[in-house]
Design a protein around this motif. Structure first.
Motif, PDB file in Angstrom:
ATOM      1  N   VAL A  51       0.992  -1.028  -0.046  1.00  0.00           N
ATOM      2  CA  VAL A  51       0.155  -0.071  -0.113  1.00  0.00           C
ATOM      3  C   VAL A  51       0.869   1.236  -0.104  1.00  0.00           C
ATOM      4  N   THR A  52       0.480   2.300  -1.042  1.00  0.00           N
ATOM      5  CA  THR A  52       1.269   3.551  -1.074  1.00  0.00           C
ATOM      6  C   THR A  52       0.053   4.506  -0.559  1.00  0.00           C
ATOM      7  N   VAL A  53       0.369   5.359   0.327  1.00  0.00           N
ATOM      8  CA  VAL A  53      -0.319   6.476   0.708  1.00  0.00           C
ATOM      9  C   VAL A  53       0.278   7.703   0.178  1.00  0.00           C
ATOM     10  N   ALA A  54      -0.500   8.664  -0.628  1.00  0.00           N
ATOM     11  CA  ALA A  54       0.000   9.657  -1.298  1.00  0.00           C
ATOM     12  C   ALA A  54      -0.855  10.809  -0.788  1.00  0.00           C
ATOM     13  N   ASP A  55      -0.068  12.005   0.034  1.00  0.00           N
ATOM     14  CA  ASP A  55      -0.661  12.937   0.411  1.00  0.00           C
ATOM     15  C   ASP A  55      -0.673  14.347  -0.772  1.00  0.00           C
ATOM     16  N   ILE A  80       4.227   9.344   0.261  1.00  0.00           N
ATOM     17  CA  ILE A  80       4.622  10.060  -0.298  1.00  0.00           C
ATOM     18  C   ILE A  80       4.101  11.525   0.098  1.00  0.00           C
ATOM     19  N   LEU A  81       4.831  12.437   0.641  1.00  0.00           N
ATOM     20  CA  LEU A  81       4.489  13.650   0.955  1.00  0.00           C
ATOM     21  C   LEU A  81       4.827  14.786   0.012  1.00  0.00           C
ATOM     22  N   ILE A  94       2.887  18.989  -5.059  1.00  0.00           N
ATOM     23  CA  ILE A  94       2.669  17.537  -5.250  1.00  0.00           C
ATOM     24  C   ILE A  94       3.741  17.080  -5.659  1.00  0.00           C
ATOM     25  N   SER A  95       4.194  15.881  -5.082  1.00  0.00           N
ATOM     26  CA  SER A  95       5.494  15.255  -5.456  1.00  0.00           C
ATOM     27  C   SER A  95       5.307  14.702  -6.939  1.00  0.00           C
ATOM     28  N   PRO A  96       6.174  14.507  -7.558  1.00  0.00           N
ATOM     29  CA  PRO A  96       6.403  13.663  -8.745  1.00  0.00           C
ATOM     30  C   PRO A  96       6.339  12.236  -8.495  1.00  0.00           C
ATOM     31  N   GLU A  97       6.664  11.947  -7.455  1.00  0.00           N
ATOM     32  CA  GLU A  97       6.553  10.436  -6.860  1.00  0.00           C
ATOM     33  C   GLU A  97       5.361   9.592  -7.075  1.00  0.00           C
ATOM     34  N   VAL A  98       4.160  10.661  -6.776  1.00  0.00           N
ATOM     35  CA  VAL A  98       2.867  10.218  -6.904  1.00  0.00           C
ATOM     36  C   VAL A  98       2.428   9.533  -8.501  1.00  0.00           C
ATOM     37  N   ASP A  99       3.118  10.129  -9.400  1.00  0.00           N
ATOM     38  CA  ASP A  99       3.083   9.745 -10.799  1.00  0.00           C
ATOM     39  C   ASP A  99       3.856   8.240 -10.873  1.00  0.00           C
ATOM     40  N   ARG A 100       4.727   8.215 -10.293  1.00  0.00           N
ATOM     41  CA  ARG A 100       5.433   6.896 -10.307  1.00  0.00           C
ATOM     42  C   ARG A 100       4.770   5.904  -9.716  1.00  0.00           C
ATOM     43  N   ALA A 101       4.165   6.250  -8.375  1.00  0.00           N
ATOM     44  CA  ALA A 101       3.466   5.090  -7.732  1.00  0.00           C
ATOM     45  C   ALA A 101       2.331   4.439  -8.493  1.00  0.00           C
ATOM     46  N   PHE A 102       1.648   5.013  -9.620  1.00  0.00           N
ATOM     47  CA  PHE A 102       0.911   4.417 -10.467  1.00  0.00           C
ATOM     48  C   PHE A 102       1.419   2.969 -11.071  1.00  0.00           C
ATOM     49  N   LEU A 109      -3.331   4.846  -2.573  1.00  0.00           N
ATOM     50  CA  LEU A 109      -4.605   5.539  -1.983  1.00  0.00           C
ATOM     51  C   LEU A 109      -4.110   6.971  -1.875  1.00  0.00           C
ATOM     52  N   ILE A 110      -4.901   7.773  -2.313  1.00  0.00           N
ATOM     53  CA  ILE A 110      -4.620   9.201  -2.387  1.00  0.00           C
ATOM     54  C   ILE A 110      -5.589  10.115  -1.400  1.00  0.00           C
TER      55      ILE A 110
END
Length: 244
Positions: A51-55, A80-81, A94-102, A109-110
């Motif tokens: 599970v990855t949680v993105a803020d 991801i913060l 918004i961190s670019p890591e969010v896009d990579r988390a896909f 979870l966003i």
């Protein structure tokens, strides 16, 4: 007691509903979005899923995921913060890591900021969410001014959909008055949310109840086709943490 110790698998048994790769949680300020996101994340962990949680809360830097990021990492969540140095500012980041988390294994979870303005953060991810498969869950607290009526709930959801370009999948009834919540308030709030959901043709996945009132809630809701969820709290108010 944690929710997953009270219910073996609260994510199972939802007729006609399937959990997608991406789960985003939206709602009015004070609805309990971040708490619900963390309750869901923990339930997926209990299924032994990554599970990855993105803020991506661009509205309010407080009472959100970044407040408890250390705890979440200890639980086994990837977090991801916003960019370091901006996470406590009012500047959207918004961190670019969010896009990579896909493309990462498991669930993403966003956590979104309150009201339709917060949903603007989803616009850049809408194409990826549609490609990956998503659930957009609206948390409804009937004791917040914006969502105290059927008309208000519908207006909020339609506005979030219009701003984000995505479609709300289901509602979660989370009517509460913080520590003063009674089961009467939970039940009355549920009726408002249920009426709104029926009007919009959406399911209500869960009804949130105080964890210490789960047994009584099961009795009070007996005979109704609802999935009760004893909500575990992770994000505490300053005075609950011993602050001023």
């Amino acid at each position: 007691m944690n929710v997953t110790e009270m219910i073996p698998d609260p994510l199972a048994g939802l007729d006609g509903f399937s959990w997608e790769k991406v789960i985003a949680v939206v709602g009015a300020l004070g609805s309990g979005k971040s708490e619900w996101l963390l309750n869901l994340a923990n339930a997926f962990l209990k299924r032994e899923e990554a599970v990855t949680v993105a803020d991506v809360d661009i509205i309010n830097p407080y009472f959100c995921i970044r407040e408890v990021s250390s705890l979440l990492k200890k639980m086994g969540l990837s977090v991801i913060l916003p960019f370091k140095g901006t996470q406590w500012s009012d500047l959207p980041s918004i961190s670019p890591e969010v896009d990579r988390a896909f493309d990462a294994p498991g669930k993403l979870l966003i956590d979104i900021g309150g009201d339709p303005r917060g949903a603007m953060a989803l616009t850049q991810f809408a194409p990826r969410m549609e490609q990956a498969g998503y659930n957009l869950l609206a948390i409804v607290n009937a004791y917040r001014p914006q969502t105290s009526t059927v008309e208000g709930i519908e207006a909020m959801i339609r506005s979030i959909e219009r701003v984000s370009g995505l479609t709300v999948s289901a509602l979660i009834s989370n009517s509460h008055m913080m520590s003063e919540t009674t089961l009467d308030e939970v039940m009355q709030g549920y009726e408002t949310a249920r009426t709104a959901a029926e009007k919009m043709g959406l399911p209500i996945l869960f009804v949130g109840v105080p964890a210490n009132a789960m047994e009584e809630a099961q009795h009070r809701f007996e005979g109704r086709k609802v999935n009760l969820w004893p909500v575990s709290r992770y994000i505490l108010l300053p005075w609950e943490r011993g602050g001023m």
